[in-house]
Design a protein around this motif. Structure first.
Motif, PDB file in Angstrom:
ATOM      1  N   PHE A  31      -0.103 -10.533  -8.414  1.00  0.00           N
ATOM      2  CA  PHE A  31       1.106  -9.751  -8.512  1.00  0.00           C
ATOM      3  C   PHE A  31       1.242 -11.735  -9.253  1.00  0.00           C
ATOM      4  O   PHE A  31       2.043 -11.410 -10.389  1.00  0.00           O
TER       5      PHE A  31
ATOM      6  N   TYR B 159       7.036  -1.602  -6.998  1.00  0.00           N
ATOM      7  CA  TYR B 159       5.893  -2.689  -6.351  1.00  0.00           C
ATOM      8  C   TYR B 159       5.554  -2.674  -4.602  1.00  0.00           C
ATOM      9  O   TYR B 159       3.561  -1.932  -4.238  1.00  0.00           O
TER      10      TYR B 159
ATOM     11  N   ARG C 152       0.902  -1.854 -11.930  1.00  0.00           N
ATOM     12  CA  ARG C 152       2.512  -3.410 -11.626  1.00  0.00           C
ATOM     13  C   ARG C 152       3.082  -2.880 -13.206  1.00  0.00           C
ATOM     14  O   ARG C 152       4.158  -2.821 -13.715  1.00  0.00           O
TER      15      ARG C 152
END
Length: 158
Positions: free
Chosen positions: A16, A44, A85
């Protein structure tokens, strides 16, 4: 299994951070703290856990049939967390299984390219072992950056 899950969550957090860096989403005045991005949003974190568990179960089941189908499916499922995501960031409601399905679709025709990318790091991982893990400080981020760049180029080209 617990250690693997924790390591996978940390790795997902690093993915991420790299994705944000590639897309210029964040300023990185405190880069060490940014790996915790995965914990900043409950979606997440829960999404990463569920997707990792589903990927593991399905890959193991495919591997039980034969090793090669297990490898192929693991490559097909490899982009699911990043897809999830991106969907969460865009406000899209996406299920965990749908993220894995989108990963399969995104990787159609690209699994061999991704496999070659992963195999190209064998020499680096051998050096990590030979240095008793010390080299992972450099190889780890390089490896994550390569994987995220692969994903980013796939998304931009589709």
């Amino acid at each position: 299994m617990t250690t693997t899950l924790v390591f996978s969550i940390i790795t997902s957090g690093l993915l991420f951070v790299v994705l944000d860096a590639i897309r210029d989403r964040e300023d990185y005045t405190q880069p060490i703290r940014k790996w915790g991005t995965i914990f900043s949003n409950g979606s997440y974190f829960i999404g990463a856990i569920v997707i990792l568990i589903l990927q593991t179960i399905w890959t193991v089941l495919w591997t039980v049939l034969l090793i090669v189908p297990g490898i192929v499916k693991s490559l097909a499922y490899s982009q699911a967390i990043l897809i999830y995501r991106d969907a969460v960031d865009s406000g899209e409601s996406i299920g965990y299984i749908e993220a894995i399905s989108r990963s399969r679709e995104l990787m159609d025709g690209h699994k061999w390219q991704y496999f070659k990318l992963l195999i190209s790091f064998i020499g680096w991982w051998i050096l990590v072992v030979l240095t008793a893990g010390l080299l992972v400080i450099w190889v780890g981020p390089y490896y994550q950056m390569a994987k995220v760049n692969f994903y980013n180029s796939l998304v931009n080209n589709n």
